[in-house]
Design a protein around this motif. Structure first.
Motif, PDB file in Angstrom:
ATOM      1  N   ALA A 282      10.844  -9.069  -6.490  1.00 49.20           N
ATOM      2  CA  ALA A 282       9.528  -8.452  -6.370  1.00 49.20           C
ATOM      3  C   ALA A 282       8.443  -9.265  -7.065  1.00 49.20           C
ATOM      4  N   GLY A 283       7.325  -9.448  -6.346  1.00 52.21           N
ATOM      5  CA  GLY A 283       6.150 -10.075  -6.926  1.00 52.21           C
ATOM      6  C   GLY A 283       6.253 -11.564  -7.150  1.00 52.21           C
TER       7      GLY A 283
ATOM      8  N   ALA B 130       0.851  -1.190   0.000  1.00 55.19           N
ATOM      9  CA  ALA B 130       0.000   0.000   0.000  1.00 55.19           C
ATOM     10  C   ALA B 130       0.889   1.243   0.000  1.00 55.19           C
ATOM     11  N   ASP B 131       0.391   2.333  -0.551  1.00 57.00           N
ATOM     12  CA  ASP B 131       1.174   3.572  -0.652  1.00 57.00           C
ATOM     13  C   ASP B 131       1.736   3.999   0.699  1.00 57.00           C
TER      14      ASP B 131
ATOM     15  N   ILE C  88       8.582   2.996   4.359  1.00 55.30           N
ATOM     16  CA  ILE C  88       9.848   2.262   4.297  1.00 55.30           C
ATOM     17  C   ILE C  88      10.923   3.110   3.618  1.00 55.30           C
ATOM     18  N   ARG C  89      10.549   3.843   2.572  1.00 55.78           N
ATOM     19  CA  ARG C  89      11.521   4.726   1.903  1.00 55.78           C
ATOM     20  C   ARG C  89      12.040   5.801   2.848  1.00 55.78           C
TER      21      ARG C  89
ATOM     22  N   GLU D  88       8.041  -1.682  -5.594  1.00 49.20           N
ATOM     23  CA  GLU D  88       8.111  -0.371  -4.951  1.00 49.20           C
ATOM     24  C   GLU D  88       8.471  -0.492  -3.475  1.00 49.20           C
ATOM     25  N   VAL D  89       8.057  -1.587  -2.848  1.00 47.05           N
ATOM     26  CA  VAL D  89       8.390  -1.805  -1.443  1.00 47.05           C
ATOM     27  C   VAL D  89       9.850  -2.246  -1.314  1.00 47.05           C
TER      28      VAL D  89
END
Length: 334
Positions: free
Chosen positions: A138-139, A65-66, A72-73, A92-93
């Motif tokens: 990722a994914g 989630a955004d 985390i960033r 993105e995470v």
């Protein structure tokens, strides 16, 4: 080095404790998620560990989630250790950590990726299972370059509980060893060979139902693969000594024997053996599965006292099921 933690369970607890004890590591956050019975330690354990060590604690069942991508960033972490996370984690995470996300998997990657891998290893008659510490891709499940691996030898008596206990104990040690190597910049990454990959899919509680027409060896493997901490291998039956009441026998442990003479019997039939000292069930290959430990309707029971007649059969046939439906219809119409 700044190392974030996301995860759950006994394994996650032990890894988090090791990270906290490492003076070369700063932990900017702990994110915990929903627990399931077989993995152990829940939210209260992680929340207390975090608060006792002045680490911000969060709870979420997703990281994709955004809110969490941004969070985390903002933490400027070098690495995130992910233990038993619920689902795949997006790019993105993962890209929010300088070196990525580190994961432990119970399998010798690229073999035995995915779900219920140790259960499948027992069912597939493997002579070894493994532990792999790798950076996550990722994914995807259990892909990405490997940092450390270790073989777990298996025998024809290895149970799922033994494997999971070993993975929890040794797995935590291996993850902390890998983190130490990364902190010291003394590690190398080994790519996974996709041509050798084996993907495992989830097993459900109903997969533990025994087919007595299977060979005894196959049934015995199912018992070892489906047992504690999982619901177990089981068989429904109509108890001929209790007015045909339908009951559920779960087999916790059993072993295989041969009948002392030639014999005739139908798979699923319960036999008295060794001068009435043991109970065994006939299997599809005409070998006997001797009942060592069982539960009847969830209660630990003695096999000998549970089955006193030679007329007991495991499993439910069409006639039994139709009779039960007829009884239900009569009750509804009463």
């Amino acid at each position: 080095m700044r190392v974030g933690f996301v995860g759950r369970g006994t394994l996650g607890r032990d890894v988090l404790k090791g990270l906290i004890d490492n003076e070369n590591i700063e932990i900017p956050f702990v994110i915990n998620c929903r627990v399931t019975p077989e993995v152990g330690a829940g939210r209260d354990v992680f929340e207390k560990m975090a608060l006792d060590n002045n680490i911000p604690f969060h709870f979420s069942n997703t990281l994709n989630a955004d809110k969490w991508i941004s969070y985390i960033r903002e933490q400027n972490v070098d690495l995130v250790v992910a233990m038993l996370w619920l689902d795949t984690i997006g790019e993105e995470v993962i890209s929010g950590a300088r070196l990525g996300f580190l994961n432990l998997h119970g399998g010798m990657l690229p073999r035995y990726r995915g779900n219920a891998c140790s259960n499948w290893a027992i069912l597939n008659k493997e002579d070894q299972q493994g532990l792999s510490v790798h950076l996550m891709e990722a994914g995807k499940l259990d892909s990405g370059p490997v940092v450390l691996q270790e073989i777990i030898p298996m025998t024809d008596r290895t149970t799922i509980k033994e494997l999971m206990d070993h993975i929890d104990k040794r797995g935590a040690e291996l993850v902390l060893q890998a983190v130490g190597m990364i902190v010291r910049d003394e590690y190398t990454l080994t790519s996974q060979n996709e041509e050798k990959a084996l993907r495992c899919y989830p097993r459900l509680p109903r997969d533990g139902e025994i087919n007595w027409h299977d060979a005894a060896e196959k049934i015995e493997r199912l018992i070892r693969a489906a047992g504690d901490p999982y619901p177990g291998a089981y068989s429904f039956y109509s108890d001929v000594r209790d007015e045909g009441r339908i009951k559920k026998m779960t087999i916790c442990s059993a072993h295989i024997e041969e009948h002392p003479t030639e014999f005739c019997a139908v798979p699923g039939h319960v036999l008295k053996i060794q001068d009435d000292l043991k109970r065994a069930v006939v299997c599809g290959d005409m070998k006997l599965l001797v009942l060592d430990e069982i539960r009847i309707d969830g209660i630990s029971s003695d096999p000998v006292s549970s089955f006193r007649t030679v007329r007991q059969r495991m499993g439910l046939d069409t006639e039994i099921l139709l009779n039960e439906l007829w009884k239900l219809k009569e009750r509804l119409n009463a």
